[in-house]
Design a protein around this motif. Structure first.
Motif, mmCIF file in Angstrom:
data_model
loop_
_atom_site.group_PDB
_atom_site.id
_atom_site.type_symbol
_atom_site.label_atom_id
_atom_site.label_comp_id
_atom_site.label_asym_id
_atom_site.label_seq_id
_atom_site.Cartn_x
_atom_site.Cartn_y
_atom_site.Cartn_z
ATOM 1 N N GLY A 113 0.580 -1.269 -0.047
ATOM 2 C CA GLY A 113 -0.126 0.088 -0.150
ATOM 3 C C GLY A 113 0.822 1.251 0.137
ATOM 4 O O GLY A 113 0.164 2.313 0.208
ATOM 5 N N TYR A 114 2.266 1.094 -0.179
ATOM 6 C CA TYR A 114 3.008 2.399 -0.169
ATOM 7 C C TYR A 114 2.953 2.851 -1.803
ATOM 8 O O TYR A 114 2.981 2.141 -2.602
ATOM 9 C CB TYR A 114 4.414 1.909 0.343
ATOM 10 C CG TYR A 114 4.471 1.605 1.583
ATOM 11 C CD1 TYR A 114 4.161 2.615 2.722
ATOM 12 C CD2 TYR A 114 4.793 0.350 2.062
ATOM 13 C CE1 TYR A 114 4.428 2.101 4.032
ATOM 14 C CE2 TYR A 114 4.969 -0.099 3.463
ATOM 15 C CZ TYR A 114 4.603 0.899 4.148
ATOM 16 O OH TYR A 114 4.966 0.516 5.713
ATOM 17 N N PRO A 115 3.067 4.307 -1.830
ATOM 18 C CA PRO A 115 2.777 4.787 -3.303
ATOM 19 C C PRO A 115 4.068 4.720 -3.782
ATOM 20 O O PRO A 115 5.260 4.613 -3.299
ATOM 21 C CB PRO A 115 2.520 6.284 -3.037
ATOM 22 C CG PRO A 115 2.844 6.559 -1.425
ATOM 23 C CD PRO A 115 2.585 5.248 -0.725
ATOM 24 N N SER A 116 3.917 4.713 -5.253
ATOM 25 C CA SER A 116 5.472 4.567 -6.242
ATOM 26 C C SER A 116 5.574 5.650 -6.839
ATOM 27 O O SER A 116 4.801 6.716 -6.372
ATOM 28 C CB SER A 116 5.043 3.475 -7.064
ATOM 29 O OG SER A 116 4.314 3.975 -8.258
ATOM 30 N N ALA A 117 6.503 5.864 -7.631
ATOM 31 C CA ALA A 117 6.786 6.883 -8.171
ATOM 32 C C ALA A 117 6.002 7.167 -9.496
ATOM 33 O O ALA A 117 6.035 8.320 -10.174
ATOM 34 C CB ALA A 117 8.355 7.055 -8.658
ATOM 35 N N LEU A 118 5.013 6.096 -9.573
ATOM 36 C CA LEU A 118 4.114 6.202 -10.821
ATOM 37 C C LEU A 118 2.890 6.809 -10.442
ATOM 38 O O LEU A 118 2.039 6.126 -9.537
ATOM 39 C CB LEU A 118 4.269 4.783 -11.461
ATOM 40 C CG LEU A 118 5.378 4.058 -11.994
ATOM 41 C CD1 LEU A 118 4.911 2.621 -12.538
ATOM 42 C CD2 LEU A 118 6.105 4.915 -12.773
ATOM 43 N N TRP A 119 2.109 7.871 -11.433
ATOM 44 C CA TRP A 119 1.073 8.232 -10.956
ATOM 45 C C TRP A 119 0.153 8.392 -12.219
ATOM 46 O O TRP A 119 0.569 8.794 -13.023
ATOM 47 C CB TRP A 119 1.448 10.065 -10.498
ATOM 48 C CG TRP A 119 2.089 10.015 -9.204
ATOM 49 C CD1 TRP A 119 3.201 9.621 -8.886
ATOM 50 C CD2 TRP A 119 1.303 10.286 -7.865
ATOM 51 N NE1 TRP A 119 3.376 9.870 -7.488
ATOM 52 C CE2 TRP A 119 2.094 10.245 -7.071
ATOM 53 C CE3 TRP A 119 -0.047 10.917 -7.531
ATOM 54 C CZ2 TRP A 119 2.110 10.771 -5.596
ATOM 55 C CZ3 TRP A 119 -0.189 11.101 -6.366
ATOM 56 C CH2 TRP A 119 0.641 11.022 -5.210
ATOM 57 N N VAL A 120 -1.030 7.848 -11.978
ATOM 58 C CA VAL A 120 -1.788 7.516 -13.231
ATOM 59 C C VAL A 120 -2.751 9.020 -13.329
ATOM 60 O O VAL A 120 -3.392 9.446 -12.266
ATOM 61 C CB VAL A 120 -3.029 6.648 -12.684
ATOM 62 C CG1 VAL A 120 -4.014 6.468 -13.687
ATOM 63 C CG2 VAL A 120 -2.390 5.223 -12.462
#
Length: 201
Positions: A113-120
């Motif tokens: 559930g940790y955010p990645s560097a990829l944003w939609v």
């Protein structure tokens, strides 16, 4: 209440509220299909759906919805035709899947559930348009979770297609996990209803 009463009044009220909630039966209402064209047409559609992919297509303005027609077996082993969640396309110089532009970008998350560097920024049932934040380079492939606010997480696997003029990256989604893609189609259909309420009224 009497001692032999199984449910409290609050529990009864809750059950009645559930029965009268229009949101709970949306999927069933959407997927139900009655064929009034007679036994021959019904039998033909059933045979075709059993052996090949059959779709029903609706067109409006510059968009088209393509509904898959599926055979389902009920608890009494009777076979029925049912509409699946549609694929939504938009017309233009070429027909392409309808893209939902998100009001605010959503970070793809790892399994914890940790955010990645990829944003939609945009999503369709075939692909996503991604912003890569920080100093990370766009990966050739990813396997992450899409968690739009108010929805259950959806597992996505993507392969890099190209970089756009806006500096975003287009990824084609893997269609191998049919359940996840079906859940993504349901999310997109729900958003399409919000964007185009006149079509779904």
């Amino acid at each position: 209440m009497h001692r032999d009463t199984l449910l409290t009044q609050d529990e009864l009220d809750f059950i009645q509220d559930m029965q009268h909630n229009p949101q709970l039966n949306l999927r069933d209402a959407w997927s139900s299909l009655t064929v009034n064209g007679g036994a021959q047409i019904r039998d033909l559609l059933t045979r075709l759906a059993a052996h090949d992919q059959v779709t029903i297509q609706a067109q409006f303005d510059n968009q088209q919805l393509t509904f898959p027609l599926r055979l389902v077996e009920d608890e009494f082993h009777a076979v029925h035709l049912r509409l699946g969640v549609p694929s939504i396309f938009e017309d233009g110089p070429m027909i392409r899947p309808w893209r939902l532009a998100l009001e605010t970008p959503v970070a793809l998350e790892n399994v914890k559930g940790y955010p990645s560097a990829l944003w939609v920024h945009e999503v369709s049932f075939k692909g996503v348009l991604i912003e890569v934040r920080g100093r990370a380079k766009p990966p050739k492939t990813f396997s992450l979770w899409f968690s739009p606010s108010g929805y259950e997480r959806i597992a996505l696997r993507g392969a890099l297609e190209r970089e756009t003029a806006r500096g975003l990256f287009a990824y084609r989604l893997s269609q191998s996990d049919a359940d996840e893609i079906e859940r993504l189609r349901q999310f997109i259909l729900h958003q399409h209803r919000l964007v185009h309420p006149n079509v779904h009224a």
